[in-house]
Enzyme design. Structure first.
Site: not given
Length: 299
Positions: A100, A176, A245
């Site tokens: 990601t 995503k 994150k």
């Protein structure tokens, strides 16, 4: 093309990567693995994989390279540094990026690969480590169709659904981000709901039943509702540090498009606070503990 003859390289054997890599190996592909912590390569070596001593060695031995890394910096460094992936790539090789990352990073990687006559497929996955181990991930795929067709049978070994989103690499990582953004917003909402229920002396079991009815068909969110209701964050699917994150990725990506990420700003603040208070290795749904603390519930 008989893809079983393709040599597969895999870099990054963390919680997600190890499950994905294990399914690729079970599917019968000739496999070379690399990980900075060498002990994580041993189970794969015991089942017949070759362990590379360097990135260059792995790339030279592989036709298709899969990377499952932490963040943008790690994949940029691994790809573009001296003796990194691109230093060793030759014409026709394919790099499948599972991480990601920012959409702009994906486009940059695709461009750099094409300069060297190679292909980059953006292939971020949706699902927790247990889904990775079970081969039940969902993936978004963006890149040259010919490269995706070559990689598809390998990708099918660890997924239950593949969603092609075109040629532009950033499209896969943008999709995503959309999925994870929705999940994070829902986690924050559940934390506030259960905190309200607790302070209002509502029956927690009934609130959970209503929440699971609301999330009918969404096994992951139903499971998270159970975790939050029970305040059980020790069974870790996706840890809180990784969630933080992701929140920072969302904030940067939305802001770059001129969109205020209102739905997850509170969740991001909670993630920062939870991480600072030692919950970083707990499941990321522990971000909801901050809602309780802010409401004066400290037990």
């Amino acid at each position: 093309m008989n893809t079983k003859n393709l040599k597969v390289g895999f870099i990054g054997l963390g919680k997600m990567g190890s499950g994905i890599c294990e399914n690729i190996q079970k599917a019968g592909y000739q496999l070379t693995v690399y990980n900075r912590t060498i002990s994580k390569t041993q189970p794969f070596q015991a089942r017949g994989a070759t362990v590379a001593n360097s990135i260059r060695e792995l790339v030279e031995q592989s036709d298709i390279i899969f990377t499952s890394l932490l963040d943008d910096n790690s994949i940029i460094e691994l790809s573009l540094a001296k003796d990194g992936i691109l230093d060793s790539m030759t014409t026709g090789k394919i790099h499948v990026g599972l991480t990601t990352i920012q959409p702009s990073t994906a486009d940059h990687l695709k461009s750099e690969h094409e300069k060297r006559g190679c292909q980059y497929i953006a292939a971020p996955v949706v699902g927790r480590p247990d889904a990775a181990a079970a081969g039940k991930l969902i993936t978004f795929l963006a890149g040259e169709l010919s490269a995706i067709e070559v990689a598809q049978p390998i990708i099918e070994s660890y997924t239950v659904k593949q969603v092609p989103v075109g040629n532009t690499a950033s499209s896969a990582n943008g999709m995503k981000i959309c999925v994870n953004y929705m999940a994070m917003a829902q986690l924050a909402m559940l934390g506030e709901v259960f905190t309200f229920a607790e302070k209002s002396l509502l029956d927690k079991r009934q609130v959970l039943a209503v929440a699971q009815m609301f999330f009918a068909g969404n096994e992951a969110m139903s499971s998270y509702a159970e975790k939050i209701a029970a305040r059980d964050f020790d069974t870790v699917g996706f840890d809180l540090t990784a969630g933080l994150k992701d929140a920072l990725i969302f904030e940067t990506a939305f802001t770059a498009c001129g969109v205020k990420p209102s739905a997850i700003l509170g969740a991001k603040d909670n993630l920062v606070a939870a991480n600072a208070n030692g919950l970083g290795q707990k499941d990321w749904s522990a971000l909801t503990e901050v809602s309780r603390q802010l409401a004066g519930l400290t037990d």
